[in-house]
Write a protein that holds these residues in place. Structure first.
Motif, PDB file in Angstrom:
ATOM      1  N   ILE A   1       4.606   6.158  17.523  1.00 54.49           N
ATOM      2  CA  ILE A   1       3.161   6.762  17.811  1.00 54.49           C
ATOM      3  C   ILE A   1       2.755   7.140  16.362  1.00 54.49           C
ATOM      4  CG2 ILE A   1       2.071   8.737  18.915  1.00 54.49           C
ATOM      5  CD1 ILE A   1       2.934   6.588  20.824  1.00 54.49           C
ATOM      6  N   GLN A   2       3.720   7.862  15.638  1.00 57.22           N
ATOM      7  CA  GLN A   2       3.246   8.446  14.381  1.00 57.22           C
ATOM      8  C   GLN A   2       2.470   7.694  13.426  1.00 57.22           C
ATOM      9  OE1 GLN A   2       4.994   8.482  10.989  1.00 57.22           O
ATOM     10  NE2 GLN A   2       3.897  10.162  10.277  1.00 57.22           N
ATOM     11  N   ILE A   3       3.186   6.403  13.321  1.00 56.29           N
ATOM     12  CA  ILE A   3       2.615   5.236  12.225  1.00 56.29           C
ATOM     13  C   ILE A   3       1.051   4.759  12.545  1.00 56.29           C
ATOM     14  CG2 ILE A   3       2.695   2.931  11.683  1.00 56.29           C
ATOM     15  CD1 ILE A   3       5.733   3.174  12.105  1.00 56.29           C
ATOM     16  N   GLY A   4       0.789   4.778  13.830  1.00 58.08           N
ATOM     17  CA  GLY A   4      -0.689   4.667  14.238  1.00 58.08           C
ATOM     18  C   GLY A   4      -1.809   5.558  13.751  1.00 58.08           C
ATOM     19  N   ILE A   5      -1.445   6.788  13.366  1.00 61.38           N
ATOM     20  CA  ILE A   5      -2.374   7.748  12.689  1.00 61.38           C
ATOM     21  C   ILE A   5      -2.794   7.443  11.571  1.00 61.38           C
ATOM     22  CG2 ILE A   5      -2.878  10.026  12.739  1.00 61.38           C
ATOM     23  CD1 ILE A   5      -0.543  10.630  14.810  1.00 61.38           C
ATOM     24  N   TYR A   6      -3.417   6.277  11.517  1.00 60.03           N
ATOM     25  CA  TYR A   6      -3.694   5.617   9.991  1.00 60.03           C
ATOM     26  C   TYR A   6      -4.434   6.813   9.001  1.00 60.03           C
ATOM     27  CZ  TYR A   6      -2.640   1.144  12.620  1.00 60.03           C
ATOM     28  OH  TYR A   6      -2.263   0.479  13.533  1.00 60.03           O
ATOM     29  N   ALA A   7      -5.537   7.528   9.774  1.00 55.37           N
ATOM     30  CA  ALA A   7      -6.335   8.326   8.775  1.00 55.37           C
ATOM     31  C   ALA A   7      -5.368   9.239   8.357  1.00 55.37           C
ATOM     32  CB  ALA A   7      -7.509   8.796   9.734  1.00 55.37           C
ATOM     33  N   LYS A   8      -4.432   9.672   8.969  1.00 56.05           N
ATOM     34  CA  LYS A   8      -3.705  10.819   8.107  1.00 56.05           C
ATOM     35  C   LYS A   8      -2.774  10.188   7.066  1.00 56.05           C
ATOM     36  CE  LYS A   8       0.813  13.548   9.419  1.00 56.05           C
ATOM     37  NZ  LYS A   8       1.681  13.658  10.525  1.00 56.05           N
ATOM     38  N   HIS A   9      -2.181   9.227   7.326  1.00 58.42           N
ATOM     39  CA  HIS A   9      -1.363   8.443   6.160  1.00 58.42           C
ATOM     40  C   HIS A   9      -2.335   8.077   4.877  1.00 58.42           C
ATOM     41  CE1 HIS A   9       1.752   8.575   8.724  1.00 58.42           C
ATOM     42  NE2 HIS A   9       1.164   7.764   9.784  1.00 58.42           N
ATOM     43  N   LEU A  10      -3.494   7.529   5.502  1.00 52.61           N
ATOM     44  CA  LEU A  10      -4.428   7.142   4.206  1.00 52.61           C
ATOM     45  C   LEU A  10      -5.143   8.267   3.178  1.00 52.61           C
ATOM     46  CD1 LEU A  10      -6.239   4.923   2.997  1.00 52.61           C
ATOM     47  CD2 LEU A  10      -7.979   5.133   4.768  1.00 52.61           C
ATOM     48  N   GLU A  11      -5.022   9.616   3.662  1.00 57.94           N
ATOM     49  CA  GLU A  11      -5.499  10.584   3.057  1.00 57.94           C
ATOM     50  C   GLU A  11      -4.566  11.020   2.026  1.00 57.94           C
ATOM     51  OE1 GLU A  11      -5.690  13.948   6.012  1.00 57.94           O
ATOM     52  OE2 GLU A  11      -7.600  13.725   6.284  1.00 57.94           O
ATOM     53  N   ASN A  12      -3.012  10.568   2.226  1.00 53.38           N
ATOM     54  CA  ASN A  12      -2.082  10.885   1.160  1.00 53.38           C
ATOM     55  C   ASN A  12      -2.429   9.788  -0.049  1.00 53.38           C
ATOM     56  OD1 ASN A  12       0.165  11.862  -0.106  1.00 53.38           O
ATOM     57  ND2 ASN A  12       1.514  10.357   0.917  1.00 53.38           N
ATOM     58  N   TRP A  13      -2.967   8.401   0.289  1.00 53.46           N
ATOM     59  CA  TRP A  13      -2.764   7.388  -0.641  1.00 53.46           C
ATOM     60  C   TRP A  13      -4.203   7.758  -1.482  1.00 53.46           C
ATOM     61  CZ3 TRP A  13       0.537   3.796  -1.822  1.00 53.46           C
ATOM     62  CH2 TRP A  13       1.960   3.638  -1.027  1.00 53.46           C
ATOM     63  N   LEU A  14      -5.271   8.405  -0.688  1.00 47.09           N
ATOM     64  CA  LEU A  14      -6.545   8.467  -1.479  1.00 47.09           C
ATOM     65  C   LEU A  14      -6.238   9.817  -2.447  1.00 47.09           C
ATOM     66  CD1 LEU A  14      -9.052   8.075   1.294  1.00 47.09           C
ATOM     67  CD2 LEU A  14      -8.159   6.400  -0.523  1.00 47.09           C
ATOM     68  N   LEU A  15      -5.074  10.389  -2.525  1.00 43.96           N
ATOM     69  CA  LEU A  15      -5.037  11.323  -3.654  1.00 43.96           C
ATOM     70  C   LEU A  15      -4.478  10.459  -4.874  1.00 43.96           C
ATOM     71  CD1 LEU A  15      -2.978  13.899  -1.780  1.00 43.96           C
ATOM     72  CD2 LEU A  15      -5.134  13.995  -2.413  1.00 43.96           C
ATOM     73  N   TYR A  16      -4.048   9.510  -4.885  1.00 47.10           N
ATOM     74  CA  TYR A  16      -3.634   8.819  -6.148  1.00 47.10           C
ATOM     75  C   TYR A  16      -4.356   7.465  -6.471  1.00 47.10           C
ATOM     76  CZ  TYR A  16       0.280  11.843  -5.631  1.00 47.10           C
ATOM     77  OH  TYR A  16       1.155  13.101  -5.271  1.00 47.10           O
ATOM     78  N   PHE A  17      -5.182   6.979  -5.406  1.00 47.18           N
ATOM     79  CA  PHE A  17      -5.648   5.407  -5.423  1.00 47.18           C
ATOM     80  C   PHE A  17      -7.107   5.589  -5.058  1.00 47.18           C
ATOM     81  CE2 PHE A  17      -1.266   4.369  -5.472  1.00 47.18           C
ATOM     82  CZ  PHE A  17      -1.186   3.463  -6.617  1.00 47.18           C
ATOM     83  N   PRO A  18      -8.072   5.065  -5.489  1.00 48.75           N
ATOM     84  CA  PRO A  18      -9.582   5.025  -5.208  1.00 48.75           C
ATOM     85  C   PRO A  18      -9.523   3.993  -3.814  1.00 48.75           C
ATOM     86  CG  PRO A  18      -9.571   3.822  -7.141  1.00 48.75           C
ATOM     87  CD  PRO A  18      -7.999   4.353  -7.057  1.00 48.75           C
ATOM     88  N   ILE A  19     -10.487   4.331  -3.012  1.00 52.17           N
ATOM     89  CA  ILE A  19     -10.599   3.495  -1.893  1.00 52.17           C
ATOM     90  C   ILE A  19     -10.884   2.059  -2.280  1.00 52.17           C
ATOM     91  CG2 ILE A  19     -13.031   3.707  -1.361  1.00 52.17           C
ATOM     92  CD1 ILE A  19     -10.395   3.888   1.395  1.00 52.17           C
ATOM     93  N   GLY A  20     -11.492   1.781  -3.275  1.00 50.11           N
ATOM     94  CA  GLY A  20     -11.858   0.443  -3.662  1.00 50.11           C
ATOM     95  C   GLY A  20     -10.604  -0.242  -3.960  1.00 50.11           C
ATOM     96  N   GLN A  21      -9.485   0.360  -4.439  1.00 52.32           N
ATOM     97  CA  GLN A  21      -8.365  -0.446  -4.725  1.00 52.32           C
ATOM     98  C   GLN A  21      -7.327  -0.629  -3.724  1.00 52.32           C
ATOM     99  OE1 GLN A  21      -7.296   1.471  -8.535  1.00 52.32           O
ATOM    100  NE2 GLN A  21      -5.107   0.789  -8.303  1.00 52.32           N
ATOM    101  N   ILE A  22      -7.952  -0.393  -2.517  1.00 51.66           N
ATOM    102  CA  ILE A  22      -6.996  -0.732  -1.142  1.00 51.66           C
ATOM    103  C   ILE A  22      -7.986  -1.673  -0.416  1.00 51.66           C
ATOM    104  CG2 ILE A  22      -5.841   0.204   0.717  1.00 51.66           C
ATOM    105  CD1 ILE A  22      -5.892   2.831  -0.823  1.00 51.66           C
ATOM    106  N   LEU A  23      -7.356  -2.821   0.106  1.00 50.43           N
ATOM    107  CA  LEU A  23      -7.906  -3.563   0.938  1.00 50.43           C
ATOM    108  C   LEU A  23      -7.419  -3.575   2.274  1.00 50.43           C
ATOM    109  CD1 LEU A  23      -9.803  -6.120   1.366  1.00 50.43           C
ATOM    110  CD2 LEU A  23      -7.815  -7.496   1.037  1.00 50.43           C
ATOM    111  N   PHE A  24      -8.328  -3.230   3.610  1.00 55.57           N
ATOM    112  CA  PHE A  24      -7.716  -3.014   4.774  1.00 55.57           C
ATOM    113  C   PHE A  24      -7.763  -4.441   5.571  1.00 55.57           C
ATOM    114  CE2 PHE A  24      -8.868   1.025   3.152  1.00 55.57           C
ATOM    115  CZ  PHE A  24      -7.561   1.707   3.363  1.00 55.57           C
TER     116      PHE A  24
END
Length: 363
Positions: A244-267
């Motif tokens: 269940i926890q893995i599918g809360i994508y927004a929560k995990h993405l917040e952590n990544w955006l502290l170090y990488f700009p959104i344009g450097q991540i492809l979904f």
């Protein structure tokens, strides 16, 4: 005269012996190959070692004139400063000339792009499709460096990578990075310019697929329904369960955006990777700065498995589908439980759509 003739006839071996038989052609070729190999070995070994002998001047250096004062002894070499991560990225292997001769050309580099997630989203399919591209070299197994093996160091990590030529991209995929709290900072420390790819899928379907994989390994685990809720009566979802926890994508993405700009991540959409693999691969190739070589002609749809397969895999002329562990039949899940999960994920999905600027159509 008769006695002379008799003495001549009595001499043993008067006739010349027959010439020895020639060596077979195969043996002669084998000996020639061995001699060539030994010559190459001696040549490369001397080229690498003779120049390193102390006190030997380079070939062509002028000899010091007679009577000139002796040169002071050479100072011992200072230990090199610790190289930066960016220098390690392009540092060649410390391989000898003979090993380089047999291993082929190329350099092991730290990855410029990483597929960081998500588990059961379609990461293996994406990697196998990308490996068809001549400018992509990727590790087959998941290194798990930034979550499980970080203490081994970047030199260990780089040694896992395949050799690449100039212009080729080194890649790896480990889906658990996306949900690992330390992974963003660690990858950023390696290189802030690393390109990140996340394959996402309807979180409800992903959770069921995750459970199906676990069930195939542990048939005695509790039912999906019982694992989903902390309390079935109240309908409280158990977010501590990893499926269940893995599918809360927004929560995990917040952590990544502290170090990488959104344009450097492809979904990448896991659903579109099945329905339109060439279209999604086109986006990925553009993101990586690659020429669009992987197109519709590379795929065919396998009705048995229910997803696309490659007409020709990397290094093969035969069609290739993912293994038996992919495309498992999901167990029947109570539709009331499925609906409660959809209601649970809906606000997180809406936030994820806003953060990425993409509507994945899961509701």
């Amino acid at each position: 005269m008769g006695q002379r003739l008799n003495r001549c006839l009595d001499v043993p071996g008067a006739l010349p012996p027959p010439p020895p038989p020639l060596l077979p052609l195969r043996r002669r070729l084998l000996l020639l190959f061995i001699m060539l190999f030994l010559w190459l070995y001696m040549f490369y070994s001397c080229a690498g070692s003779c120049a390193a002998l102390p006190g030997l001047a380079p070939r062509g250096s002028p000899a010091p004139p007679r009577g000139s004062p002796a040169l002071p002894p050479r100072a011992p070499p200072q230990p090199p400063e610790e190289s930066s991560v960016e220098q390690q990225r392009a540092a060649p292997d410390a391989a000898g000339p003979i090993s380089s001769f047999f291993n082929g050309s190329g350099t092991k580099r730290l990855p410029q792009a990483i597929i960081i997630g998500v588990k059961k989203g379609g990461t293996r399919a994406l990697l196998e499709f990308l490996r068809v591209h001549p400018d992509v070299r990727a590790v087959g197994a998941e290194p798990h460096f930034f979550d499980r093996n970080y203490e081994r160091g970047l030199a260990w990590y780089r040694d896992l990578m395949p050799r690449t030529l100039e212009g080729q991209i080194t890649m790896e995929k480990t889906p658990s990075y996306f949900v690992t709290k330390e992974a963003p900072a660690r990858i950023s420390s390696m290189s802030k310019g690393t390109k990140l790819i996340v394959v996402v899928r309807d979180p409800v379907t992903r959770a069921i697929s995750d459970y199906t994989q676990t069930l195939s390994k542990k048939p005695d685990i509790p039912t999906f329904e019982s694992l989903t809720f902390k309390n079935r009566t109240t309908g409280l979802i158990d977010t501590s369960w990893s499926a269940i926890q893995i599918g809360i994508y927004a929560k995990h993405l917040e952590n990544w955006l502290l170090y990488f700009p959104i344009g450097q991540i492809l979904f990448v959409s896991g659903e579109r990777l099945i329905s339109d693999p060439a279209g999604e691969l086109g986006r990925v190739q553009d993101f990586l700065g690659l020429k669009r070589i992987i197109t519709d002609k590379h795929f065919y749809f396998n009705k048995t498995k229910g997803f696309p397969c490659l007409k020709k895999a990397e290094g093969s002329s035969k069609p290739h589908c993912l293994g038996k562990t992919k495309g498992r039949t999901h167990p029947d899940i109570d539709q009331e439980v499925v609906q409660r999960l959809r209601d649970f994920y809906r606000p997180f999905n809406m936030k994820f759509y806003q953060m990425t600027g993409q509507d994945f159509g899961w509701d």
